[in-house]
Design an enzyme around this catalytic site. Structure first.
Site, PDB file in Angstrom:
ATOM      1  N   CYS A  67      61.428  13.732  31.951  1.00 34.59           N
ATOM      2  CA  CYS A  67      61.186  14.742  31.814  1.00 34.59           C
ATOM      3  C   CYS A  67      60.064  15.230  32.118  1.00 34.59           C
ATOM      4  O   CYS A  67      58.756  14.929  31.665  1.00 34.59           O
ATOM      5  CB  CYS A  67      61.915  15.753  30.917  1.00 34.59           C
ATOM      6  SG  CYS A  67      61.910  17.042  30.893  1.00 34.59           S
ATOM      7  N   CYS A  94      57.213  19.482  26.278  1.00 35.19           N
ATOM      8  CA  CYS A  94      57.656  20.355  25.632  1.00 35.19           C
ATOM      9  C   CYS A  94      56.900  19.241  24.019  1.00 35.19           C
ATOM     10  O   CYS A  94      56.927  18.178  24.308  1.00 35.19           O
ATOM     11  CB  CYS A  94      59.374  20.199  24.932  1.00 35.19           C
ATOM     12  SG  CYS A  94      59.849  20.976  26.351  1.00 35.19           S
ATOM     13  N   CYS A 152      59.222  16.221  22.277  1.00 34.92           N
ATOM     14  CA  CYS A 152      59.949  15.743  23.240  1.00 34.92           C
ATOM     15  C   CYS A 152      59.447  13.945  23.402  1.00 34.92           C
ATOM     16  O   CYS A 152      58.838  14.373  24.072  1.00 34.92           O
ATOM     17  CB  CYS A 152      60.464  16.506  24.158  1.00 34.92           C
ATOM     18  SG  CYS A 152      61.725  15.747  24.559  1.00 34.92           S
ATOM     19  N   CYS A 177      79.253  17.204  23.518  1.00 31.62           N
ATOM     20  CA  CYS A 177      77.625  17.873  24.070  1.00 31.62           C
ATOM     21  C   CYS A 177      76.761  16.303  25.010  1.00 31.62           C
ATOM     22  O   CYS A 177      77.405  15.549  24.700  1.00 31.62           O
ATOM     23  CB  CYS A 177      77.040  18.403  22.589  1.00 31.62           C
ATOM     24  SG  CYS A 177      77.808  19.763  22.073  1.00 31.62           S
ATOM     25  N   CYS A 219      80.376  20.942  26.179  1.00 36.10           N
ATOM     26  CA  CYS A 219      78.955  21.687  26.062  1.00 36.10           C
ATOM     27  C   CYS A 219      78.129  20.798  26.735  1.00 36.10           C
ATOM     28  O   CYS A 219      77.815  19.616  27.080  1.00 36.10           O
ATOM     29  CB  CYS A 219      78.502  22.093  24.588  1.00 36.10           C
ATOM     30  SG  CYS A 219      76.259  22.603  24.114  1.00 36.10           S
ATOM     31  N   CYS A 231      75.095  27.916  22.878  1.00 41.18           N
ATOM     32  CA  CYS A 231      74.800  27.752  22.244  1.00 41.18           C
ATOM     33  C   CYS A 231      73.113  28.240  22.303  1.00 41.18           C
ATOM     34  O   CYS A 231      72.478  26.593  23.145  1.00 41.18           O
ATOM     35  CB  CYS A 231      75.423  26.634  22.470  1.00 41.18           C
ATOM     36  SG  CYS A 231      73.961  25.477  20.678  1.00 41.18           S
ATOM     37  N   ARG A 245      74.536  25.750  13.157  1.00 41.95           N
ATOM     38  CA  ARG A 245      74.626  23.797  13.253  1.00 41.95           C
ATOM     39  C   ARG A 245      73.219  24.074  12.880  1.00 41.95           C
ATOM     40  O   ARG A 245      72.277  23.503  13.241  1.00 41.95           O
ATOM     41  CB  ARG A 245      75.168  23.978  14.688  1.00 41.95           C
ATOM     42  CG  ARG A 245      74.814  21.904  14.672  1.00 41.95           C
ATOM     43  CD  ARG A 245      74.790  21.847  16.147  1.00 41.95           C
ATOM     44  NE  ARG A 245      76.362  21.982  16.263  1.00 41.95           N
ATOM     45  CZ  ARG A 245      76.370  22.740  17.758  1.00 41.95           C
ATOM     46  NH1 ARG A 245      74.811  22.414  18.650  1.00 41.95           N
ATOM     47  NH2 ARG A 245      77.489  23.362  18.310  1.00 41.95           N
TER      48      ARG A 245
END
Length: 341
Positions: free
Chosen positions: A64, A68, A71, A108, A139, A199, A277
């Site tokens: 990616c 972040c 991550c 998901c 999702c 979400c 969650r």
């Protein structure tokens, strides 16, 4: 002299005008009082003994371009995660079938993208349609979406789109520099406009202050419509990531359990009908900590052995925990979606 009678939780109107002062005051309540209030709100809108089971599948791992700090899938992270291609539709559908057989209600699918490319949209749409045909809720989390992409996913039958705000607006630039907080809000708006449920949550334990946790909950609870699902993650520090290396061997490497439970409870009080969650970090939580989270209003978990690239408690461990606590998997529709119909 007049007296004011407080509204019962089930009759109190849903609010999107919470102030930071009000949310801060909730965080400051004595712990047992906070849990009592959160449990009251939870029982007014949800079945107290039901927890929604969700399964998360990484359909495109690693590489990616975002930076972040938490991550391991970021191209800038020095982790062991290697960039992979988008999975075949058949492989994803096989994983979804396994998830359904294990009792999951929602499947998901996450891709390590800044945003999906048009060349990948046909595959993504086929995944949504295939999982939906199995009778599972769908999702996806694919990064930032423009309005046409959101509309196409809606037409495919996507139930939820996950796009976390991660942290408070003020702390955001300390975690991510390749996009800004407003970019997150724009995607959420595109998703809402397309008619897809939202979400949206974030991560605690990234070295932020309680004020940042107040700002995080405030940003969610003052959206024009509360997210239907609010994942609360505890940071899993991964070696090779900015935050994993920064927090390694420090007291900040793991958020205090009581403070984590407080965050769950405040989320429940301020967003009464949302599914809250327990997400990343749960595999390192004791049964007692998870039980207190459920008491505080958490009513959704990711089950299975893996969350994208991080470990998870696993189906057998979750079944044993549910048996110990007298909980059962949720089967009906979520309150916010029922109310919207």
């Amino acid at each position: 002299m007049t007296t004011t009678t407080a509204l019962r939780p089930e009759t109190a109107p849903l609010r999107t005008d919470w102030t930071r002062g009000e949310i801060s005051a909730l965080f400051d309540l004595p712990f047992t009082e906070l849990l009592f209030r959160a449990a009251e709100v939870h029982r007014a809108h949800h079945a107290a003994d039901e927890v929604q089971l969700c399964t998360l599948c990484s359909i495109k791992t690693g590489g990616c371009p975002e930076d972040c700090g938490y991550c391991s899938q970021s191209a800038s992270a020095e982790s062991d995660v290697k960039a992979e291609k988008l999975m075949d539709v058949a492989t994803v559908l096989a994983a979804a079938a396994e998830a359904k057989a294990a009792g999951s209600q929602r499947f998901c699918m996450g891709a390590a993208w800044r945003s999906p490319k048009e060349r990948d949209m046909d595959k993504v749409v086929a995944m949504v349609e295939g999982v939906k045909a199995m009778g599972l809720e769908t999702c996806m989390t694919l990064g930032m979406l423009d309005a046409p992409q959101a509309q196409r996913l809606a037409e495919a039958g996507l139930d939820y789109y996950n796009h976390n705000i991660d942290t408070s607006p003020e702390n955001y630039a300390n975690v991510i520099t390749t996009r800004c907080f407003e970019d997150r809000l724009e995607t959420l708006s595109n998703v809402r406009e397309a008619g897809i449920s939202v979400c949206c949550g974030g991560i605690v334990g990234m070295g932020e202050t309680r004020g940042d946790r107040v700002g995080f909950v405030h940003a969610l609870a003052t959206l024009p419509r509360h997210p239907e699902s609010v994942p609360v993650n505890a940071l899993v520090p991964v070696k090779g990531t900015v935050l994993g290396d920064m927090l390694a061997d420090t007291p900040l490497a793991r958020i205090d359990d009581i403070e984590f439970i407080r965050t769950v409870a405040v989320a429940r009080i301020t967003m009464p009908m949302s599914m809250v969650r327990l997400s990343a970090g749960r595999e390192s939580m004791s049964a007692a900590t998870q039980a207190l989270c459920f008491l505080a209003g958490a009513n959704s978990i990711f089950t299975g052995d893996k969350l994208l690239t991080a470990g998870n408690a696993g189906d057998d461990a979750d079944a044993a925990l549910f048996a110990k606590l007298g909980l059962k998997p949720m089967e009906g529709a979520e309150p916010m979606r029922v109310a919207a119909e």
